[in-house]
Design a protein around this motif. Structure first.
Motif, PDB file in Angstrom:
ATOM      1  N   UNK A 182       0.982  -1.095   0.231  1.00 40.64           N
ATOM      2  CA  UNK A 182       0.371  -0.024   0.067  1.00 40.64           C
ATOM      3  C   UNK A 182       1.080   1.266   0.006  1.00 40.64           C
ATOM      4  N   UNK A 183       0.460   1.973  -0.683  1.00 44.28           N
ATOM      5  CA  UNK A 183       1.192   3.166  -1.449  1.00 44.28           C
ATOM      6  C   UNK A 183      -0.117   4.873  -0.940  1.00 44.28           C
ATOM      7  N   UNK A 184       0.497   5.182   0.410  1.00 44.49           N
ATOM      8  CA  UNK A 184      -0.456   5.774   0.826  1.00 44.49           C
ATOM      9  C   UNK A 184       0.331   7.628   0.143  1.00 44.49           C
ATOM     10  N   UNK A 185      -1.382   8.390  -0.333  1.00 43.05           N
ATOM     11  CA  UNK A 185      -0.893   9.154  -1.234  1.00 43.05           C
ATOM     12  C   UNK A 185      -1.716  10.733  -0.208  1.00 43.05           C
ATOM     13  N   UNK A 186      -0.737  12.059  -0.337  1.00 49.66           N
ATOM     14  CA  UNK A 186      -1.459  13.293  -0.053  1.00 49.66           C
ATOM     15  C   UNK A 186      -2.203  13.701  -1.353  1.00 49.66           C
ATOM     16  N   UNK A 187      -3.022  13.732  -1.883  1.00 48.73           N
ATOM     17  CA  UNK A 187      -3.505  14.316  -3.226  1.00 48.73           C
ATOM     18  C   UNK A 187      -4.296  15.873  -2.654  1.00 48.73           C
ATOM     19  N   UNK A 203      13.417   3.776 -10.962  1.00 52.56           N
ATOM     20  CA  UNK A 203      13.945   3.210  -9.824  1.00 52.56           C
ATOM     21  C   UNK A 203      12.486   4.227  -8.950  1.00 52.56           C
ATOM     22  N   UNK A 204      12.305   2.718  -8.269  1.00 54.26           N
ATOM     23  CA  UNK A 204      11.340   2.809  -6.706  1.00 54.26           C
ATOM     24  C   UNK A 204      11.942   3.229  -5.840  1.00 54.26           C
ATOM     25  N   UNK A 205      11.877   3.875  -4.988  1.00 56.02           N
ATOM     26  CA  UNK A 205      11.960   4.497  -3.655  1.00 56.02           C
ATOM     27  C   UNK A 205      10.879   4.813  -2.717  1.00 56.02           C
ATOM     28  N   UNK A 254       4.403   7.591  -0.245  1.00 58.32           N
ATOM     29  CA  UNK A 254       5.227   7.017   0.586  1.00 58.32           C
ATOM     30  C   UNK A 254       6.559   6.571  -0.208  1.00 58.32           C
ATOM     31  N   UNK A 255       5.981   5.754  -1.641  1.00 59.18           N
ATOM     32  CA  UNK A 255       6.501   5.066  -2.372  1.00 59.18           C
ATOM     33  C   UNK A 255       6.820   6.411  -3.906  1.00 59.18           C
TER      34      UNK A 255
END
Length: 305
Positions: free
Chosen positions: A3-8, A37-39, A100-101
């Protein structure tokens, strides 16, 4: 790691942003394509320019689309790489935004090798805020020994560094900050000669008393009533690098500004600038600022949440 949390950006703010203007969304962690690249983001820099990017007004860079990830420069750790030059575990700097990613083209990232200690300094004194102060003060302000330099938002990431650079150039440095604690920090920790509280009942009088010989360079970060107190004190041929106007970013309508009569009668140079226009100065900045930080000539303070 699924899961990749994001602020939109949920909607464009009117006035001061509120939590209702943003959305916390969950997306799958992306897979890096060839050349990407995945960071995983470790540190995010919270900067005033982000407020302008939330607006759809014409500016020097594109607006965040409604529904888009909030922009932001970050320090991150490489999780997976399908690009030469990056390996899992490397630290990288880039504009990945509030998530997060991120899967980023390798060309959009800069490997931190060796990374500063702590790595978050790449977002502060050794990063964009520090370079903004460096080029704004030295290239546009052009301070000379013995001159008076006034810096608004004097304890901020840019103002604090700009004032210290002016001291290194042999100038008298007067800061403007909000409250006695910040003013005390500017003088006792950053080495400013004086600092004026912008919340004082008579800001103009206090600033005039702190600048008996007038002002030769004004590093503008704030605008509004602070700028109005500064302008009458500008000397002939004063220089005004305009870095930001943070007191005005949430205005719903334009406010009256300083009289342009001063620009004409005192032959002032007032120049707005964007740090990305000065990329050719990056090597000079990195060399000088790293040396000043190592020698203890430039101090800094971080707020980490």
């Amino acid at each position: 790691m699924t899961t990749n949390r994001q602020i939109l950006l949920k909607r464009r703010p009117v006035g001061e942003p509120t939590p209702a203007d943003f959305e916390l969304a969950e997306r799958p962690v992306p897979e890096p394509a060839d050349g990407e690249v995945l960071v995983r983001i470790l540190y995010l820099s919270l900067d005033p320019y982000m407020r302008g990017r939330m607006s759809d007004a014409k500016s020097y860079s594109a607006s965040i689309p409604v529904g888009g990830v909030i922009v932001g420069r970050t320090v991150s750790r490489v999780v997976a790489s399908r690009a030469p030059g990056f390996a899992p575990g490397d630290l990288a700097f880039g504009d990945t935004g509030w998530r997060e990613y991120a899967a980023m083209p390798a060309a959009a990232l800069r490997k931190l090798d060796p990374p500063p200690s702590p790595p978050s300094l790449a977002l502060g004194v050794l990063g964009m805020p520090g370079m903004t102060a460096y080029v704004g003060l030295l290239d546009i302000g052009q301070p000379r020994a013995g001159e008076t330099v006034v810096v608004s938002a004097a304890t901020g990431a840019g103002g604090g560094v700009g004032g210290q650079i002016a001291r290194l150039m042999g100038c008298r440095v007067v800061g403007i900050a909000g409250g006695p604690d910040k003013c005390r920090y500017a003088v006792e920790s950053l080495g400013f000669d004086a600092c004026v509280d912008h919340r004082a009942a008579d800001l103009a009088g206090a600033l005039a008393a702190a600048c008996p010989k007038g002002i030769d360079v004004y590093f503008e970060n704030v605008g509004g009533s602070v700028a109005e107190a500064v302008w009458p004190l500008l000397n002939d041929f004063a220089r005004v690098p305009v870095c930001g106007l943070i007191a005005q970013y949430n205005d719903a309508a334009p406010r009256p500004g300083p009289s342009l009569r001063f620009v004409l009668t005192r032959r002032l140079m007032v120049r707005g600038f964007i740090v990305s226009d000065h990329a050719a100065r990056a090597a000079d900045f990195e060399r000088d600022m790293a040396a000043w930080v190592r020698a203890g000539k430039v101090r800094f303070r971080e707020d980490v949440v």
